[in-house]
Design an enzyme around this catalytic site. Structure first.
Site: not given
Length: 291
Positions: A73, A76, A133, A169, A240
């Site tokens: 992440s 992002k 997130s 994702e 993660s």
């Protein structure tokens, strides 16, 4: 024969190279810091990557700085920055509503799930992706940019030749050892984060907005922030994934000194390994003590 004047010119030119290539001179105590990071890595049983840029004098501390790590992440930040870049010429872009359908939800949607069958603006999606997130929010940003390749194209446009986003994702978090997909290096990410938050990769308004979002992150208390003095201001983005991959990238404003940029990436050999935010906190503590 090389005259002294020519030598001075050569040295002056050479002094600029670290800023262009990112190979700035290291702290005198870098070796000791690297040894401590190596000991931390050994005790953790995983692979640790660290990059620090001290903007006071452009010095760097690197540990596995040019090895590839899965971003998870932390990618992002690049997606949100790319949307901010679009907003420089599309003035109402961040207010543009985006529909959230039930089928859009993936594995982690703490904000987007509250807006199913409704809409979120691109600004709200960016904040959700960076501060909570939210993976559905990230996918909406990726879609706005034309897919993962659009995020990578933005990275190239601002001078990052290392970053690559290949998937959406949640599959971008598989973090398979040796898989180059969805990876970067600590050095490259540190340089890019600096350009996005402290440099001129974004316009002034857009840069300030990105920094505000990062400072408001809710997921980083146990990572880099935990290893730093509480009086320091931090803006960060965690990540993660599988193989116990645990990441955090941060811009840090210590009291009484210039900002720091710190990237900490950590991954492990076992697919079901637990995340290790404590390793990132320890790495940050080692860096802070070595300043």
């Amino acid at each position: 024969m090389v005259t002294k004047r020519v030598q001075r010119m050569m040295f002056a030119a050479a002094a600029c190279i670290p800023l262009l290539l990112g190979s700035a001179p290291l702290y005198a105590q870098t070796s000791a810091v690297q040894q401590k990071l190596a000991a931390l890595e050994k005790s953790s049983g995983g692979r640790l990557g660290v990059a620090l840029i001290d903007t006071a004098d452009n010095t760097q501390v690197l540990y596995r700085g040019d090895e590839r790590f899965p971003m998870c992440s932390t990618s992002k930040v690049m997606a949100a920055a790319a949307v901010l870049k679009q907003s420089e010429t599309q003035k109402q872009l961040l207010n543009q509503p985006v529909e959230i359908k039930p089928a859009d939800l993936v594995n982690y949607n703490p904000i987007a799930e509250k807006h199913v069958n409704g809409t979120m603006t691109l600004a709200e999606l960016s904040a959700a992706a960076l501060q909570y997130s939210d993976n559905t929010a990230m996918n909406k940003l990726i879609a706005q940019l034309g897919g993962p390749g659009g995020v990578t194209a933005f990275a190239r446009a601002i001078g990052d030749e290392t970053f690559r986003l290949d998937r959406t994702e949640p599959t971008l978090n598989t973090a398979i050892p040796g898989d180059p997909r969805d990876t970067t290096t600590p050095r490259a990410m540190a340089q890019t984060l600096r350009q996005l938050t402290l440099g001129h990769a974004l316009g002034e308004t857009q840069r300030a907005q990105l920094v505000t979002w990062l400072k408001g992150n809710t997921t980083g208390a146990a990572s880099i922030r935990a290893g730093l003095p509480t009086s320091w201001t931090v803006g960060d983005k965690t990540g993660s994934g599988d193989y116990g991959t645990t990441n955090d990238i941060a811009v840090i404003w210590p009291q009484g000194r210039a900002p720091l940029v710190l990237v900490t990436y950590f991954t492990q050999p076992q697919q079901n390994a637990e995340s290790r935010r404590d390793v990132l906190a320890s790495a940050a503590r080692i860096i802070a003590e070595g300043l």
